[in-house]
Structures are given as structure tokens and as C-alpha cells.
Design a protein around this motif. Sequence first.
Motif, PDB file in Angstrom:
ATOM      1  N   ASN A 132      27.395  -9.572-159.055  1.00  0.00           N
ATOM      2  CA  ASN A 132      28.707  -9.460-159.686  1.00  0.00           C
ATOM      3  C   ASN A 132      28.753  -8.274-160.636  1.00  0.00           C
ATOM      4  O   ASN A 132      28.036  -8.227-161.617  1.00  0.00           O
ATOM      5  CB  ASN A 132      29.020 -10.756-160.460  1.00  0.00           C
ATOM      6  N   ALA A 133      29.565  -7.296-160.329  1.00  0.00           N
ATOM      7  CA  ALA A 133      29.673  -6.103-161.174  1.00  0.00           C
ATOM      8  C   ALA A 133      30.898  -6.145-162.062  1.00  0.00           C
ATOM      9  O   ALA A 133      31.297  -5.159-162.639  1.00  0.00           O
ATOM     10  CB  ALA A 133      29.704  -4.855-160.306  1.00  0.00           C
ATOM     11  N   ALA A 134      31.537  -7.300-162.163  1.00  0.00           N
ATOM     12  CA  ALA A 134      32.708  -7.422-163.023  1.00  0.00           C
ATOM     13  C   ALA A 134      32.274  -7.856-164.411  1.00  0.00           C
ATOM     14  O   ALA A 134      31.271  -8.530-164.584  1.00  0.00           O
ATOM     15  CB  ALA A 134      33.684  -8.442-162.442  1.00  0.00           C
ATOM     16  N   GLY A 135      33.057  -7.486-165.418  1.00  0.00           N
ATOM     17  CA  GLY A 135      32.747  -7.898-166.774  1.00  0.00           C
ATOM     18  C   GLY A 135      31.383  -7.397-167.206  1.00  0.00           C
ATOM     19  O   GLY A 135      31.089  -6.218-167.152  1.00  0.00           O
ATOM     20  N   ALA A 136      30.520  -8.343-167.645  1.00  0.00           N
ATOM     21  CA  ALA A 136      29.196  -7.959-168.123  1.00  0.00           C
ATOM     22  C   ALA A 136      28.260  -7.604-166.979  1.00  0.00           C
ATOM     23  O   ALA A 136      27.212  -7.042-167.188  1.00  0.00           O
ATOM     24  CB  ALA A 136      28.589  -9.107-168.936  1.00  0.00           C
ATOM     25  N   GLY A 137      28.600  -7.949-165.738  1.00  0.00           N
ATOM     26  CA  GLY A 137      27.725  -7.685-164.606  1.00  0.00           C
ATOM     27  C   GLY A 137      27.722  -6.220-164.229  1.00  0.00           C
ATOM     28  O   GLY A 137      28.710  -5.515-164.358  1.00  0.00           O
ATOM     29  N   ASN A 163      28.258 -15.590-157.832  1.00  0.00           N
ATOM     30  CA  ASN A 163      28.605 -16.874-158.448  1.00  0.00           C
ATOM     31  C   ASN A 163      29.782 -16.758-159.403  1.00  0.00           C
ATOM     32  O   ASN A 163      30.083 -17.689-160.122  1.00  0.00           O
ATOM     33  CB  ASN A 163      27.390 -17.460-159.183  1.00  0.00           C
ATOM     34  N   THR A 164      30.431 -15.598-159.407  1.00  0.00           N
ATOM     35  CA  THR A 164      31.589 -15.407-160.271  1.00  0.00           C
ATOM     36  C   THR A 164      32.685 -14.710-159.478  1.00  0.00           C
ATOM     37  O   THR A 164      32.443 -13.673-158.864  1.00  0.00           O
ATOM     38  CB  THR A 164      31.231 -14.562-161.505  1.00  0.00           C
ATOM     39  N   TYR A 165      33.864 -15.279-159.491  1.00  0.00           N
ATOM     40  CA  TYR A 165      34.985 -14.635-158.825  1.00  0.00           C
ATOM     41  C   TYR A 165      35.717 -13.765-159.832  1.00  0.00           C
ATOM     42  O   TYR A 165      35.982 -14.177-160.945  1.00  0.00           O
ATOM     43  CB  TYR A 165      35.957 -15.661-158.236  1.00  0.00           C
ATOM     44  N   ALA A 166      36.006 -12.528-159.463  1.00  0.00           N
ATOM     45  CA  ALA A 166      36.707 -11.618-160.356  1.00  0.00           C
ATOM     46  C   ALA A 166      37.693 -10.799-159.544  1.00  0.00           C
ATOM     47  O   ALA A 166      37.659 -10.764-158.315  1.00  0.00           O
ATOM     48  CB  ALA A 166      35.726 -10.701-161.062  1.00  0.00           C
ATOM     49  N   THR A 167      38.607 -10.138-160.250  1.00  0.00           N
ATOM     50  CA  THR A 167      39.602  -9.303-159.568  1.00  0.00           C
ATOM     51  C   THR A 167      38.913  -8.230-158.740  1.00  0.00           C
ATOM     52  O   THR A 167      39.274  -7.965-157.602  1.00  0.00           O
ATOM     53  CB  THR A 167      40.539  -8.659-160.599  1.00  0.00           C
ATOM     54  N   THR A 168      37.928  -7.589-159.336  1.00  0.00           N
ATOM     55  CA  THR A 168      37.124  -6.598-158.617  1.00  0.00           C
ATOM     56  C   THR A 168      35.651  -6.932-158.830  1.00  0.00           C
ATOM     57  O   THR A 168      35.261  -7.383-159.903  1.00  0.00           O
ATOM     58  CB  THR A 168      37.397  -5.171-159.115  1.00  0.00           C
ATOM     59  N   THR A 217      38.116  -4.257-154.464  1.00  0.00           N
ATOM     60  CA  THR A 217      38.680  -3.282-155.401  1.00  0.00           C
ATOM     61  C   THR A 217      39.986  -3.722-156.043  1.00  0.00           C
ATOM     62  O   THR A 217      40.478  -3.067-156.944  1.00  0.00           O
ATOM     63  CB  THR A 217      38.904  -1.948-154.673  1.00  0.00           C
ATOM     64  N   ALA A 218      40.568  -4.848-155.580  1.00  0.00           N
ATOM     65  CA  ALA A 218      41.814  -5.351-156.171  1.00  0.00           C
ATOM     66  C   ALA A 218      41.894  -6.847-155.917  1.00  0.00           C
ATOM     67  O   ALA A 218      41.217  -7.383-155.038  1.00  0.00           O
ATOM     68  CB  ALA A 218      43.027  -4.634-155.575  1.00  0.00           C
ATOM     69  N   ALA A 219      42.723  -7.528-156.692  1.00  0.00           N
ATOM     70  CA  ALA A 219      42.854  -8.970-156.569  1.00  0.00           C
ATOM     71  C   ALA A 219      43.228  -9.362-155.141  1.00  0.00           C
ATOM     72  O   ALA A 219      44.183  -8.829-154.565  1.00  0.00           O
ATOM     73  CB  ALA A 219      43.899  -9.483-157.543  1.00  0.00           C
ATOM     74  N   ASN A 220      42.437 -10.288-154.571  1.00  0.00           N
ATOM     75  CA  ASN A 220      42.692 -10.844-153.241  1.00  0.00           C
ATOM     76  C   ASN A 220      42.647  -9.795-152.124  1.00  0.00           C
ATOM     77  O   ASN A 220      43.129 -10.035-151.023  1.00  0.00           O
ATOM     78  CB  ASN A 220      44.048 -11.561-153.203  1.00  0.00           C
ATOM     79  N   ALA A 221      42.093  -8.658-152.410  1.00  0.00           N
ATOM     80  CA  ALA A 221      41.980  -7.629-151.372  1.00  0.00           C
ATOM     81  C   ALA A 221      40.869  -7.986-150.398  1.00  0.00           C
ATOM     82  O   ALA A 221      39.938  -8.733-150.717  1.00  0.00           O
ATOM     83  CB  ALA A 221      41.683  -6.278-152.017  1.00  0.00           C
ATOM     84  N   THR A 222      40.966  -7.468-149.195  1.00  0.00           N
ATOM     85  CA  THR A 222      39.931  -7.703-148.193  1.00  0.00           C
ATOM     86  C   THR A 222      38.657  -6.972-148.588  1.00  0.00           C
ATOM     87  O   THR A 222      38.697  -5.774-148.886  1.00  0.00           O
ATOM     88  CB  THR A 222      40.387  -7.200-146.809  1.00  0.00           C
ATOM     89  N   PRO A 223      37.525  -7.650-148.626  1.00  0.00           N
ATOM     90  CA  PRO A 223      36.271  -6.992-149.028  1.00  0.00           C
ATOM     91  C   PRO A 223      35.919  -5.822-148.111  1.00  0.00           C
ATOM     92  O   PRO A 223      36.151  -5.865-146.902  1.00  0.00           O
ATOM     93  CB  PRO A 223      35.238  -8.115-148.916  1.00  0.00           C
TER      94      PRO A 223
END
Length: 398
Positions: free
Chosen positions: A177-182, A193-198, A237-243
Motif C-alpha cells: 500500500n503506497a497510500a498515506g503512510a505507505g 490490506n488497506t483500500y485507498a483512492t490511489t 490512480t483514481a477512485a474506483n479506477a481499473t487497476p
Amino acid sequence: MKRGIVGVVACAASVALSVPALAVDFSGYGAVRVGTYWTQNQYYSATAGASYGARRSDSDFSLDLMGDSLVGVRVKEGDFSAVAEMGAFNPKAASSGPEVRLLFGEWDFGKGKIRVGKAPSPYVYRTQMTWDSDGGMNAYGSLWDGRYAQIKLTMNNGFYFTLMQPRAGAGSVYTSNAAGAGSSLAAFSETANTYATTYTNYNTIMPKIVTGYEGKLSNWTYGGGVSYNLYNLERVTAANATPIKTDIHSYLVFFHGKVDVAPVEFSYNLFTGRNLGDLMSSAASAYVATSATFSTTGTASYYDVTNDANAYTYGGWGQIGYTVNPKLKIYAGASYVSDDNRKTRADERFAAFVNAHYQVSKNFKIVPEIGYMNDMTNTLGNKEPRTLEAGAKWEMSF
């Protein structure tokens, strides 16, 4: 009190006398190394809004315990042997304290050996350069990348096959997870283990593979091989975008050897590969202290997510040694390495050194040295740090 002491001594004597009966051989070894070095660092401004190329400098003297000071023990019982070695600290992370350098067991089955445990990568081959805790031109043409868990099969004919701890992302450890502190430099994790916008998720697929051959022909000892690693990079790269999913393939082809025509010897190391940062630690070392605004060193050997480009690397080093007498040996070497993703400018590095290994006594050695490291230019074409070092290593070993 005296009876207690006598009892302890008697118990120790009993254990010592039982060792020969068990046919277990123990032997210890170690080395205490202190470095005294003067360094002159030059680095160049690349701060936004400033004129590129403005030079700054920093001079320092250090007297410190070298990170490869160590103590170890070897054990042998029949066709089984083992090594356990503890080092002073990781020179790139001294605050973490002592580290386990080696810990492995080997079974000799007659036609070869199987090793299980922690040890250096098979492609490691370094010069006699002592600065940076016997760095041996780490990141400037050598292939040092640390010590990792591995299962290695070595045949008596010189061929070997190794399965190693896999590596992924822009650091020695990685996270899902590269969002927030990741980030790619955060704590190790294989599963998101964390869902984030990106977010960025690294999916390991297989162990790193290293296979090669080590041989000897007259006065020429040589080796070479290949290494391969694969992992999957998944980005949102965006909320609910296709990985966006990408398979990152990395490989290394290497050759090394030494020609000994006493009193002169010549050693060499040559390599090339793709996405070596995702295979091993090939980025520039962290001992040149520069702000992130002054340098982008250390990213050019990885798969470039921004430009969707593979990084291609080639480099190596050459070294000449001369034995003056049984107590004195002189070494000189030079190296070069280049990382290029073919969409930006190549990141290049160069290094050179000369030193003298003087064996004062059986257990005491002094190595005066002069060395130069030039990080040349980064992928933006900006000048990077230059380091001149002069000093000596003081070593007592047993």
C-alpha cells in the motif's frame, strides 16, 4: 559459594570432554576494524528556481568502528557444516545495531553441497577498496547487494543453482500500500490490506533465481552466470479506477575473475542487466549526504513507472595487485556503471582507488588508501556529488 564455582567448572569440563566423542569441531574467528578517513564532498544545486550546477562542499574527518567488524563460529560434524557470524552494524543503517551477517548450514552429499540460510548473493564480487566499511566499490561497478535467505545447490564440477528471497519495488523492502503512510520503502508486506483512492501493490510471484559456474584454469580463476526476478506491479490512480497491472522482469548477466601471475594479479568484474534495482541493490550508496532536492541518485536502475520504461544497466571494474613482499601488497582499481531507461539521460558513476595492505604482524594489518567517487550526472543531466577520501583501515583479526 566455592562449591557452586567448582560445580560450574566441573560441568564445563564435562561438556568440553564430550565434544570429541560427538565428533563435532568448533572454530572461532573474527576481525575488529577501525577506519580513520578524511573526506571532501562536492555536490551541486538542483533546487527548483536556482541555477543548476552551483557547487557546495563539505569536509569531514571520521574515526569509527567499521561496519564489517565481526565475530563468527564454524561448526562441522561429519558431512554437515554450519557458519554463524555477527557483525558490528549495517553501515547503511548503523542505528539498527548489530546484525546477523551469516547464518547457514550445508550438507555435503558427495557430488555437491546444499546450503540453507542467510549468505551473500552468488554474483557478489568486490575490489580491495576499504573505504565505506570495506565497500569494495559498492554501487560503482561491484555487485554487492547484501545478504539474503537462500537455498543453494553447488555441484563439485563448479555449477550452482540458487533460490533467493525475492526483491521488488524501489527499495530493499516493500509494501502493498503506497497510500498515506505507505510507500515502497515502508515495512515488508506481501498482501494489500488497506483500500485507498490511489495505491500501489507489489505482488511477488517467485523466488529470485541465480545460476552460474565457478572454475579454475591454470592461474586463472573465473566465474559467471545469470539471475532473474519477476513480480507484478498493480496501480490504482483514481477512485474506483481499473487497476493497471504490469509484470516487472529483471535480469543480470555477470562475469568475473582473477589472473594471478605472481607477483602481479589482475581482477575484473563485468555485468549487464535490466531493472537491476528490482533485482538487487544497484543504486548509489547513501554515504554521500545530500538533500533530496540536490540529487535523484538511486532511482535510475529500477523500472520507471512514470515513463513506463525498463532500465538497462552495464558496468564493471578492473583491479591490478602487486605483491612487494610477504608483508606488503599494493592495489589499484577503477570502475564505471551506467543506468539508462532510454527515455531520459543515463545515470552514470565512476570510481578509482589505490591502497597498500601492510601486514604489521600475523593479526594486525594497516591499509592506507586514497579513493575518488564521481556520481557524474543523473537522469535530468544535472551534476551529482563527487567524493575524495584519504585515510586508513586498522584491522586486528583472529
